[in-house]
Write a protein that holds these residues in place. Structure first.
Motif, short mmCIF file in Angstrom:
data_model
loop_
_atom_site.label_atom_id
_atom_site.label_comp_id
_atom_site.label_asym_id
_atom_site.label_seq_id
_atom_site.Cartn_x
_atom_site.Cartn_y
_atom_site.Cartn_z
N LEU A 178 54.24 22.14 24.63
CA LEU A 178 52.87 22.29 25.09
C LEU A 178 52.65 23.64 25.76
N TYR A 179 53.70 24.14 26.41
CA TYR A 179 53.59 25.42 27.10
C TYR A 179 54.98 25.98 27.35
N GLU A 180 55.10 27.28 27.14
CA GLU A 180 56.32 27.98 27.47
C GLU A 180 55.93 29.27 28.16
N GLY A 211 43.98 30.36 24.04
CA GLY A 211 44.38 29.30 23.13
C GLY A 211 45.54 28.56 23.78
N TRP A 212 45.50 27.25 23.78
CA TRP A 212 46.47 26.48 24.56
C TRP A 212 47.90 26.71 24.10
N THR A 213 48.09 26.98 22.83
CA THR A 213 49.39 27.37 22.29
C THR A 213 49.16 28.46 21.26
N PRO A 214 50.18 29.25 20.94
CA PRO A 214 49.99 30.30 19.93
C PRO A 214 49.58 29.72 18.59
N ALA A 215 48.60 30.32 17.94
CA ALA A 215 48.21 29.89 16.60
C ALA A 215 49.34 30.21 15.62
N PRO A 216 49.44 29.45 14.52
CA PRO A 216 50.52 29.68 13.56
C PRO A 216 50.61 31.12 13.06
N CYS A 217 49.47 31.81 12.97
CA CYS A 217 49.47 33.17 12.46
C CYS A 217 49.54 34.21 13.59
N ARG A 230 51.54 35.45 24.59
CA ARG A 230 52.00 35.43 25.98
C ARG A 230 51.43 36.60 26.77
N GLU A 231 51.37 37.77 26.15
CA GLU A 231 50.82 38.94 26.83
C GLU A 231 49.32 38.76 27.07
N GLU A 232 48.61 38.22 26.08
CA GLU A 232 47.18 37.96 26.24
C GLU A 232 46.94 36.96 27.37
N LEU A 233 47.75 35.92 27.41
CA LEU A 233 47.62 34.90 28.46
C LEU A 233 47.88 35.51 29.83
N ARG A 234 48.97 36.25 29.94
CA ARG A 234 49.33 36.85 31.22
C ARG A 234 48.23 37.81 31.71
N ALA A 235 47.73 38.65 30.80
CA ALA A 235 46.71 39.63 31.18
C ALA A 235 45.40 38.95 31.55
#
Length: 223
Positions: free
Chosen positions: A85-87, A138-144, A151-156
Motif C-alpha cells: 500500500l505504501y513504501e 497517486g496512492w501508489t505508483p502507476a504501472p507505467c 517517490r520524488e513527486e510525493l516527497r516534493a
C-alpha cells in the motif's frame, strides 16, 4: 503538545487505536523483528513496520517504512510479501513519513469499508497534509510510472504543503481562517470579521479549501 512515543510501534499503535481500530503486535519470524497488525474482520490484515520489518526501534532510528496487505492466516509476520500500500521514498523525518504510512493504511481501510462506522472528527494536520500529498501523487505508483519518480513527486509535494502551500487546517473553511490567525499566518484586521475575509479570499481566486478525512485544508494556490 505532541505526544512523544518511545518506539515507532507505540506511535503507530496509539495513533490508529485513537481512530477506533484493533491493532496488535506480531512477531516477524521471517525478518527477525516485529510488525504492527491492523485486524479488519476480513480475510486480510494490514501490516506496518520499518523497512527492516521492525517496530520496536526509536523514531530517531527510522529508516523508512512499508505498509502491506496480507492474508490473515499468513503467520510469518513478514512485510516483504502481499500487496504494497505504501513504501517510503527513503529515510527522512519520522513524523512526516509516519503520517504518510498511517494515511495510506487508513485510506485502504476506508475504501474497503473496514473503518469504524463513525470516524473521529478531530482535526489532524499531519494526516490531512499527508493525505493530500498522497492523493496528488497517486496512492501508489502507476504501472507505467517509474517508482523513483513517484517517490520524488510525493516527497516534493508533501514538502510544499508543509512549507507553506497549506496555510492551515480546520474543521471547516472558517475554522481554517481561525487557525491561521492563531498561527500568525493571516491578518484579519482589514476585514470586519472572518466571514468577510473568507468571502474576499474566495473572490480572489488564489485559495482553495481541500476536504480530507482529517480536516479541511486551506491551500495557497499561488505556490
Amino acid at each position: 503538545m505532541k505526544q512523544a512515543y518511545a518506539t515507532i510501534g507505540d506511535h503507530f499503535g496509539y495513533t490508529l487505536a485513537r481512530r477506533g481500530l484493533s491493532v496488535r503486535s506480531q512477531n516477524n519470524w521471517d525478518q527477525g523483528g516485529d510488525v504492527l497488525v491492523i485486524d479488519t474482520n476480513a480475510a486480510n490484515v494490514v501490516r506496518i513496520a520499518d523497512q527492516d520489518g521492525w517496530t520496536h526501534r526509536a523514531p530517531s532510528e527510522w529508516s523508512g517504512g512499508r505498509v502491506t496487505v496480507c492474508p490473515a492466516d499468513e503467520d510469518s509476520g513478514t512485510i516483504m510479501t502481499g500487496e504494497v500500500l505504501y513504501e517510503s521514498p527513503g529515510p527522512g523525518a519520522f513524523e512526516t513519513d509516519a503520517a504518510r504510512v498511517i494515511s495510506a493504511a487508513l485510506e485502504y481501510l476506508r475504501q474497503g469499508g473496514h473503518l469504524p462506522p463513525q470516524e473521529p472528527d478531530e482535526v489532524d494536520e499531519a494526516l490531512a497534509l499527508a493525505h493530500l500529498a498522497l492523493a496528488d501523487a497517486g496512492w501508489t505508483p502507476a504501472p507505467c510510472h517509474d517508482p523513483e519518480d513517484w517517490r520524488e513527486e510525493l516527497r516534493a509535494g508533501h514538502a510544499d504543503y508543509l512549507e507553506g502551500k497549506a496555510i492551515a487546517v480546520g474543521v471547516d473553511e472558517l475554522g481554517t481562517l481561525r487557525r491561521a490567525v492563531q498561527l500568525g499566518r493571516f491578518d484579519p484586521t482589514p476585514y470586519q470579521d472572518l466571514r468577510e475575509a473568507l468571502a474576499s479570499l474566495r473572490h480572489g481566486g488564489m485559495s482553495s479549501w481541500e476536504r480530507t478525512p482529517y480536516g479541511r485544508v486551506w491551500v495557497d494556490d499561488a505556490k
